[in-house]
Enzyme design. Sequence first.
Site, mmCIF file in Angstrom:
data_model
loop_
_atom_site.group_PDB
_atom_site.id
_atom_site.type_symbol
_atom_site.label_atom_id
_atom_site.label_comp_id
_atom_site.label_asym_id
_atom_site.label_seq_id
_atom_site.Cartn_x
_atom_site.Cartn_y
_atom_site.Cartn_z
ATOM 1 N N ARG A 76 0.869 -1.183 0.000
ATOM 2 C CA ARG A 76 0.000 0.000 0.000
ATOM 3 C C ARG A 76 0.897 1.222 0.000
ATOM 4 O O ARG A 76 1.710 1.403 0.889
ATOM 5 C CB ARG A 76 -0.914 0.016 1.221
ATOM 6 N N GLU A 120 5.050 6.886 2.399
ATOM 7 C CA GLU A 120 5.849 5.655 2.445
ATOM 8 C C GLU A 120 5.117 4.589 1.652
ATOM 9 O O GLU A 120 3.959 4.759 1.281
ATOM 10 C CB GLU A 120 6.023 5.166 3.892
ATOM 11 N N ASN A 125 4.137 0.530 2.125
ATOM 12 C CA ASN A 125 4.121 -0.579 3.081
ATOM 13 C C ASN A 125 4.162 -1.881 2.312
ATOM 14 O O ASN A 125 3.247 -2.155 1.528
ATOM 15 C CB ASN A 125 2.836 -0.531 3.913
ATOM 16 N N SER A 154 -2.748 -2.954 5.990
ATOM 17 C CA SER A 154 -4.076 -3.348 6.466
ATOM 18 C C SER A 154 -5.182 -2.377 6.051
ATOM 19 O O SER A 154 -4.943 -1.397 5.356
ATOM 20 C CB SER A 154 -4.047 -3.502 7.984
ATOM 21 N N LYS A 177 12.446 2.345 5.396
ATOM 22 C CA LYS A 177 12.567 3.788 5.184
ATOM 23 C C LYS A 177 13.909 4.112 4.527
ATOM 24 O O LYS A 177 14.016 5.030 3.722
ATOM 25 C CB LYS A 177 12.448 4.529 6.522
ATOM 26 N N LYS A 199 12.770 9.937 10.755
ATOM 27 C CA LYS A 199 12.148 8.606 10.790
ATOM 28 C C LYS A 199 13.139 7.486 11.064
ATOM 29 O O LYS A 199 14.103 7.330 10.322
ATOM 30 C CB LYS A 199 11.489 8.312 9.431
ATOM 31 N N GLU A 209 7.829 0.533 11.646
ATOM 32 C CA GLU A 209 6.520 0.577 11.002
ATOM 33 C C GLU A 209 5.440 0.676 12.076
ATOM 34 O O GLU A 209 5.694 0.424 13.248
ATOM 35 C CB GLU A 209 6.281 -0.718 10.205
ATOM 36 N N GLY A 210 4.237 1.022 11.642
ATOM 37 C CA GLY A 210 3.092 0.915 12.531
ATOM 38 C C GLY A 210 2.684 2.188 13.234
ATOM 39 O O GLY A 210 1.748 2.195 14.029
ATOM 40 N N ARG A 233 -7.454 7.636 5.149
ATOM 41 C CA ARG A 233 -7.424 7.763 6.614
ATOM 42 C C ARG A 233 -7.286 9.236 6.961
ATOM 43 O O ARG A 233 -6.568 9.969 6.288
ATOM 44 C CB ARG A 233 -6.232 7.001 7.196
HETATM 45 P P1 ADP Z 1 4.813 4.181 9.730
HETATM 46 O O1 ADP Z 1 5.596 3.095 9.083
HETATM 47 O O2 ADP Z 1 4.994 4.267 11.188
HETATM 48 O O3 ADP Z 1 3.376 4.167 9.284
HETATM 49 P P2 ADP Z 1 5.016 6.636 8.188
HETATM 50 O O4 ADP Z 1 6.164 7.060 7.375
HETATM 51 O O5 ADP Z 1 3.806 6.227 7.440
HETATM 52 O O6 ADP Z 1 5.512 5.498 9.166
HETATM 53 O O7 ADP Z 1 4.645 7.792 9.172
HETATM 54 C C1 ADP Z 1 3.591 7.689 10.109
HETATM 55 C C2 ADP Z 1 2.686 8.893 10.015
HETATM 56 O O8 ADP Z 1 3.436 10.088 10.213
HETATM 57 C C3 ADP Z 1 2.027 9.061 8.661
HETATM 58 O O9 ADP Z 1 0.827 8.325 8.605
HETATM 59 C C4 ADP Z 1 1.798 10.563 8.610
HETATM 60 O O10 ADP Z 1 0.626 10.911 9.317
HETATM 61 C C5 ADP Z 1 2.988 11.128 9.355
HETATM 62 N N1 ADP Z 1 4.073 11.463 8.415
HETATM 63 C C6 ADP Z 1 5.034 10.630 7.963
HETATM 64 N N2 ADP Z 1 5.851 11.243 7.092
HETATM 65 C C7 ADP Z 1 5.410 12.501 6.999
HETATM 66 C C8 ADP Z 1 5.849 13.645 6.249
HETATM 67 N N3 ADP Z 1 6.900 13.595 5.459
HETATM 68 N N4 ADP Z 1 5.136 14.800 6.388
HETATM 69 C C9 ADP Z 1 4.072 14.859 7.221
HETATM 70 N N5 ADP Z 1 3.624 13.832 7.945
HETATM 71 C C10 ADP Z 1 4.269 12.650 7.845
HETATM 72 MG MG MG Z 2 2.569 4.655 7.476
#
Ligand code: ADP
Ligand code: MG
Length: 474
Positions: free
Chosen positions: A125, A144, A146, A151, A305, A364, A368-369, A450
């Site tokens: 996803r 990102e 996944n 899910s 990442k 970051k 994940e999660g 979401r």
């Molecule tokens: P995870 O693997 O924990 O889901 P993500 O990279 O999806 O990691 O980051 C988790 C959440 O953080 C995202 O769903 C988003 O709401 C926020 N986020 C992540 N990267 C960014 C970004 N570059 N700018 C703004 N918000 C972000």
């Molecule tokens: Mg995410």
Amino acid sequence: MAAPWEDVLLNEPAVREAASVAVDAALLEGVLMRTEGEPNASDVVNYAPFTLLPSAVPSALFEQAYAVQQDFNLLVDAISQNKEFLEHTLASTIKVDDFTARLFRIHMQVLEEGLAQSVFLGINRSDYMFDCGVDGTPALKQIEINTIAASFGGLTSRTAAVHGRVLKVLGKSKEASRLLPNNPSKGLALGIAKAWELYGSQSAVVMFLVEEVQRNIFDQRCVENELWDRNIRVIRKRFRDVFEKGSLDDAKRLYMDGQEVAVVYYREGYVPKNYDRQNWEARLLLERSRAVKCPDIATQLAGTKKVQQELSRPGTLERLLPGHTEAVTRIKATFAGLYSLDTGEEGDKIAAMAIADPDQFVLKPQREGGGNNLYGEELRQVLEKIRDSPERTSYILMDKIKPQPAMNYLLRAHSPLQVSECISELGIFGVYVRQGKEMVMNEAAGHLLRTKAIEHADGGVAAGVAVLDTPYLV
Ligand code: ADP
Ligand code: MG
């Protein structure tokens, strides 16, 4: 970009009535989750959190996200087959991040033994936000991708019906009729079914590898049901069960309790807390087997990442996808700025840049999660602390995406009804199947929207921050 229901947002009696209709509709449609108190029983369940109203999504960006999904499928698959790229990209990370290092060691071990698996199934996803440029024009930017346990493909297929009902109650039938049908769980199941068929044993089963705590079981059941409907047998097992009852025969066929397993679909195994010594052994057993793993460990590593950051370096995509010029252009258009914090001059400059202006970035780790990233003042403090330590290389830095907020109500069991300023994240599900070198399926399988209140920088639905939503194309 606004949705046409600003007029009702502050009409309290209308909102209250709509919210009570919405909650009952969610329960009837099956937008369900087990409760925190009883996460492993279905005696008491509740609705999964969702928005009262669908959120506006620019249709051009929605189409762009769908149009690039097959490219991302190709890319993830190409990375998973590129030993040198993974080795080179993760070299600095695995020195400091034990979890990635352990995954990587299993990856190398199965390659050295020779892969028993010949059919490959990817379910991913790709998540995006709509970055608001200086002139106010929104742009699609990837957050990102996944590649394991992506899910909500099941529950999200049920939100359009709920939001359609809400809009009708609010006197917006015309708008209700414009909500798009969406069923990722069916597309996911078609991929699993194809992999099962190519594995080639009628009596073999599909094994869902599930967590000890299973609050989100209904989401998984949506995919399971699609498989049962195609007369494919599904079993649900935990790592612990695999450790106790899993075995390989001479041809590395995987057996659980004497039943041959054709496909292992991971809804578990993406964070360190999923593993103890026995679970790592179980993971190794699965990876060594001939069964189709969704994902295999190389594909899981392709979703780190660190890999995402490396993909944004000039020339990398071209090398990974030679001859796919248009795909590379489409993929690149979705990238936000991503920066390496590896030891050295480049990393030093990036760290200094982030410390000087932390609100422009997200820091970051390889996790994940949800709930792991760092923002603003906290980002600055952490980065200052690890600036001169190798620990720095376990993180990547990313430009912060800044979407235009919109008002909505987030419906959550036992929470007061109040209007919030919200931002949304759009995910597109991708499914592909490869047999040997030949791609036999490559599809976009549906979407997930979401939405969360802006005061939360981070976090998904499972983390209790974001809620399910339905896009309303504008
Ligand atoms: P995870 O693997 O924990 O889901 P993500 O990279 O999806 O990691 O980051 C988790 C959440 O953080 C995202 O769903 C988003 O709401 C926020 N986020 C992540 N990267 C960014 C970004 N570059 N700018 C703004 N918000 C972000
Ligand atoms: Mg995410």
